[in-house]
Design an enzyme around this catalytic site. Structure first.
Site, mmCIF file in Angstrom:
data_model
loop_
_atom_site.group_PDB
_atom_site.id
_atom_site.type_symbol
_atom_site.label_atom_id
_atom_site.label_comp_id
_atom_site.label_asym_id
_atom_site.label_seq_id
_atom_site.Cartn_x
_atom_site.Cartn_y
_atom_site.Cartn_z
ATOM 1 N N ARG A 149 -7.640 4.328 0.372
ATOM 2 C CA ARG A 149 -6.740 4.134 -0.761
ATOM 3 C C ARG A 149 -7.675 5.019 -2.254
ATOM 4 N NH1 ARG A 149 -3.101 0.827 0.941
ATOM 5 N NH2 ARG A 149 -3.903 -1.338 1.138
ATOM 6 N N HIS A 195 2.500 -8.448 -1.060
ATOM 7 C CA HIS A 195 1.716 -7.487 -1.673
ATOM 8 C C HIS A 195 1.905 -6.610 -2.742
ATOM 9 C CE1 HIS A 195 -0.180 -3.574 -0.078
ATOM 10 N NE2 HIS A 195 0.429 -3.104 0.065
ATOM 11 N N LYS A 230 -1.995 7.918 4.747
ATOM 12 C CA LYS A 230 -1.672 6.705 5.937
ATOM 13 C C LYS A 230 -1.719 7.593 6.974
ATOM 14 C CE LYS A 230 -0.848 3.431 3.388
ATOM 15 N NZ LYS A 230 -0.609 2.433 3.462
ATOM 16 N N ARG A 244 0.611 -1.762 -12.428
ATOM 17 C CA ARG A 244 0.766 -1.424 -13.429
ATOM 18 C C ARG A 244 0.961 -2.694 -14.290
ATOM 19 N NH1 ARG A 244 3.545 1.533 -9.375
ATOM 20 N NH2 ARG A 244 4.651 -0.264 -8.380
ATOM 21 N N GLU A 294 0.611 -6.484 9.244
ATOM 22 C CA GLU A 294 1.937 -5.802 9.260
ATOM 23 C C GLU A 294 2.494 -6.322 10.545
ATOM 24 O OE1 GLU A 294 3.243 -2.657 7.730
ATOM 25 O OE2 GLU A 294 2.092 -1.821 6.383
ATOM 26 N N THR A 305 2.011 -4.501 4.293
ATOM 27 C CA THR A 305 1.336 -5.616 4.092
ATOM 28 C C THR A 305 2.400 -6.737 4.028
ATOM 29 O OG1 THR A 305 0.455 -3.619 3.954
ATOM 30 C CG2 THR A 305 -0.561 -5.903 3.425
ATOM 31 N N GLU A 309 -5.817 -6.163 -2.205
ATOM 32 C CA GLU A 309 -5.551 -7.350 -3.214
ATOM 33 C C GLU A 309 -6.822 -8.281 -3.296
ATOM 34 O OE1 GLU A 309 -2.779 -7.075 -0.400
ATOM 35 O OE2 GLU A 309 -1.496 -9.021 -1.905
ATOM 36 N N ASP A 339 7.476 3.110 8.102
ATOM 37 C CA ASP A 339 7.043 2.134 7.721
ATOM 38 C C ASP A 339 7.542 1.511 5.989
ATOM 39 O OD1 ASP A 339 4.551 0.119 7.404
ATOM 40 O OD2 ASP A 339 3.581 1.488 6.113
ATOM 41 N N TYR A 376 7.617 -1.893 2.846
ATOM 42 C CA TYR A 376 7.624 -1.847 2.573
ATOM 43 C C TYR A 376 7.726 -3.483 1.832
ATOM 44 C CZ TYR A 376 4.309 -1.711 -2.158
ATOM 45 O OH TYR A 376 3.520 -1.905 -3.294
ATOM 46 N N TYR A 380 -0.823 10.971 -3.653
ATOM 47 C CA TYR A 380 0.748 10.250 -3.342
ATOM 48 C C TYR A 380 1.695 10.892 -4.287
ATOM 49 C CZ TYR A 380 1.042 5.840 -6.810
ATOM 50 O OH TYR A 380 0.926 5.994 -7.981
ATOM 51 N N THR A 383 -2.795 4.252 13.224
ATOM 52 C CA THR A 383 -2.128 3.137 13.076
ATOM 53 C C THR A 383 -2.641 2.099 14.199
ATOM 54 O OG1 THR A 383 -0.366 4.045 11.347
ATOM 55 C CG2 THR A 383 0.214 1.763 12.163
ATOM 56 N N GLU A 394 -4.110 -3.272 6.452
ATOM 57 C CA GLU A 394 -3.191 -3.203 5.725
ATOM 58 C C GLU A 394 -2.242 -4.010 7.246
ATOM 59 O OE1 GLU A 394 -0.996 -1.082 2.282
ATOM 60 O OE2 GLU A 394 -0.310 -0.671 4.556
ATOM 61 N N ASP A 418 -2.100 -1.108 9.636
ATOM 62 C CA ASP A 418 -1.691 0.266 8.384
ATOM 63 C C ASP A 418 -2.971 0.447 8.470
ATOM 64 O OD1 ASP A 418 -0.795 2.861 8.089
ATOM 65 O OD2 ASP A 418 0.283 1.118 6.261
ATOM 66 N N GLN A 465 -5.176 8.164 -0.412
ATOM 67 C CA GLN A 465 -3.655 8.394 -1.700
ATOM 68 C C GLN A 465 -3.925 7.897 -2.625
ATOM 69 O OE1 GLN A 465 -2.506 4.193 0.359
ATOM 70 N NE2 GLN A 465 -0.657 4.222 -0.718
HETATM 71 CA CA LIG Z 1 2.379 -0.008 5.469
HETATM 72 MG MG LIG Z 2 -1.254 3.994 9.693
#
Ligand SMILES: [Ca+2]
Ligand SMILES: [Mg+2]
Ligand SMILES: [Ca+2]
Ligand SMILES: [Mg+2]
Ligand code: NI
Lengths: 432, 432
Positions: A250, A143, A266, A152, A214, A363, A377, A136, A138, A257, A270, A212, A246, A253
């Site tokens: 959250r 996104h 994840k 951040r 995708e 995403t 988001e 996967d 990014y 992560y 999927t 997500e 996907d 994660q």
């Molecule tokens: Ca993804």
């Molecule tokens: Mg997945």
């Protein structure tokens, strides 16, 4: 592009016009062994049955390879290579065209039509490929930026590497499922109080279950270990494209992560759409992606910049009460890196890619609020609510919620190149 | 444990004593189709040929399943389940034991011995499993701490999640290769000046090519998607163990890994030893792992704490000039999480595990300088040099360097349970 007219009834507005001819794996009540088919209008053309009845009599190149249509995945067909996919698609288009030069193959053979053309409502769809590895990426810049701002702030939203290489991670192949498969809300470790100094995780059903939006691309050509796929050959190693959701946990994660990336967040599911749209069918809809204002290294530089697809994407959320709301509309051109670039980068180390490997785009979000491909988001990481028709609200997904992604190219209602749908409904978590 | 005596000549000190009986995939010059075998002393017992010659005549349970021995991977045999692996191993032990109750199966049948017992020097070893998914964990507490100190200092060396869950990431299955396969130094994006404010990557051969001393465990039981493997059943889902070298490109990793984890730094090759030692054979060498001073959630809590293995591990580096140096010696008990815990955590979300999935332990390091499982720890991220015999020095691996990992359980030279070797030699990078 003028639309191809057919002697066969293809409903106006069908995703599966004669301009498309997507490939998939079907079974039917009367014949339960999965096999290869293409979609045409609201029918599937069973290619195993078609080949067995001499349907490919006028296409000598495919005849030594017809066993590929009896396989339970597209891997063997895909492995024949782009030129073969191309001639098979064109042959099927010509067989179905109004002024076909092969009328006795199917147009005038009513018995064969009955045998090989199955209404889509009567077919069961299977996972199109046996997926060896799933990666996967990014590449959805908007996104990545939106999520970066949430975590951040705007100054450091994108990591320094983001515009230099297609950031990606290895995913879990075994939990890639075909559209329609239920998705069970995962249990996992989450922090009930993430702000606390002492971190105390609990095992809990995921409370921030997300989507997500995708695209997925399938690889059709293997490279030897140690031998990268040059950027100029990468496009020729790609079979076709599917829609992909996907699913993401959250809260799991956020806790797990660091430092090695998302894992359990994840790996529980999927979803991909069932019909794989060939790269050839998408060629007329190629466009530029998002502009990269960094200098890109030569191994990632494409001669042609138009290696992205302008697919109109839409995400709908249906609640258990049956109310459906379109929660996102965007275009798949909202990517910084193309699939050929992803493949060139993935293999620059010599990593061996195999037929059936799946690449996820990352995403896809546009710039506007109504164009965002994840709930994270849309709700600013849980701060706001998403208003649904019927008065419902959501931060993240509830049990029984159903997500439908759809995607289509073109505007001529008689020549759409669409993906059908990518659907998944959330089942309650297992009681632990 | 008293050693089993055999009528067959098994050299003293062999890793493949009668107490072991590891499984692998072999081919020979005269019979090139890969098939299942076990190792005994310095011979392989070809189980396809053995079965075809009625070798399993006294073991009725395996007879309906003998086709598994003609497969080119251990997946089908593994899928038969732990009780079957157990009876097959015990049967082979009894056939080879001095006072065998089945002397006419092999002990007195000299023609059959010639047919089914092949010197190991005459067999070619293949990857033992068709690996669907490969997951690499990070359970080597001392390694994680050492690396954390290098990058974040001692106060923040371990991330807050480290003692609460087995940190892991999905790896690349397609580049897992069997011992002896050459490893080409990867090219990739690296920063020539990582400290510079403006990050300017270049495409370069990896300059910080490293090893990771790990164990790998193979899964032999699938769970349905959505249904976690309970911790109490996880041990029964594990087939056996191999040595593993998770080759790592530290400079590529440093630039790419934020925020989604290592990708290209890990996808160019992972070497495993060829003979899979069954969980049953390792049972006498079970021990406690490293102490976890955090409260572990119930889904990860094991009844028996002795679910780690005391395997004596050793890493040797041979330079192109032929000088060989032992650069690390440690025990595989230096792990915070056991394989059953990894499996329970991996599947807690409902992630479907499949027969042939590979779990990597994470780098295994002891506390002392001579017990470190990566060069990164030994050279303090390039600050110091590792001195080799013959006057050579290394920070990271040079072209032509060969790494050999070996591992063995026990001290009775007639009853060792060993893994043989896990070997890989570095080839120069491809010129880009
Ligand atoms: Ca993804
Ligand atoms: Mg997945
Ligand atoms: Ca590792
Ligand atoms: Mg590796
Ligand atoms: Ni011999």
């Amino acid at each position: 592009m003028s639309s191809l007219r057919s002697w066969f009834s293809i409903p106006r507005g069908s995703h599966f016009s004669l301009a498309n001819i997507p490939f998939g794996i079907i079974s039917t009540a009367s014949s339960k062994t999965p096999r290869v088919a293409v979609a045409i209008g609201d029918h599937a053309l069973d290619l195993e049955a078609f080949a067995a009845s001499n349907g490919f009599s006028a296409l000598s190149t495919i005849q030594p390879h017809q066993a590929v249509f009896s396989q339970s995945s597209l891997n063997a067909f895909a492995a024949l290579g782009r030129p073969i996919h191309s001639v098979v698609r064109k042959y099927i288009q010509s067989v179905f065209s109004e002024d076909t030069t092969y009328p006795n193959v199917l147009k005038t053979d009513f018995d064969l039509q009955k045998k090989v053309l199955v209404p889509l409502k009567d077919v069961k769809m299977h996972l199109p490929f046996k997926i060896g590895d799933y990666t996967d990426f990014y590449a959805g810049l908007n996104h990545a930026y939106n999520v970066g701002v949430l975590f951040r702030g705007p100054a450091n939203a994108l990591q320094p590497n983001y515009k230099h290489l297609p950031v990606g991670y290895h995913g879990r192949a075994s939990s890639v499922v075909v559209s329609g498969t239920p998705i069970r809300r995962p249990n996992g470790q989450v922090l009930s109080n993430p702000a606390a100094e002492k971190k105390v995780p609990a095992l809990s059903p995921c409370q921030k279950l997300d989507i997500e939006l995708e695209l997925g691309a399938f690889v059709c050509k293997a490279n030897n270990m140690g031998e990268p796929v040059p950027i100029g050959e990468a496009e020729g190693s790609l079979f076709g494209v599917v829609l992909m959701n996907d699913w993401s946990a959250r809260d799991i994660q956020a806790w797990e992560y660091v430092p090695l990336g998302p894992f359990n967040a994840k790996n529980f599911g999927t979803t991909i759409s069932a019909w794989v749209v060939l790269a050839d069918a998408l060629a007329p809809f190629k466009t530029k992606g998002l502009e990269n204002d960094s200098e890109v290294l030569p191994y990632l530089k494409e001669k042609d910049e138009k290696t992205f697809y302008d697919i109109k994407l839409q995400v709908d959320l249906k609640t258990p009460t049956g109310n459906s709301t379109t929660i996102s509309k965007t275009s798949s051109r909202n990517l910084l890196w193309s699939f050929p670039q992803m493949l060139a980068h993935h293999s620059i180390t010599g990593c061996p890619m195999q037929v059936g490997d799946l690449l996820g785009s990352g995403t896809i979000s546009g710039l506007e609020p109504g164009e965002r491909g994840s709930l994270l988001e849309q709700n600013e990481n849980g701060k706001t609510s998403i208003m649904l028709s019927g008065g419902d609200e959501r931060k993240f997904l509830g049990d029984g919620d159903e997500i439908t992604i759809s995607g289509v190219c073109g505007s001529d209602e008689d020549a759409l190149v669409g993906f059908g749908q990518c659907v998944g409904r959330i089942e309650p978590a297992l009681k632990m």
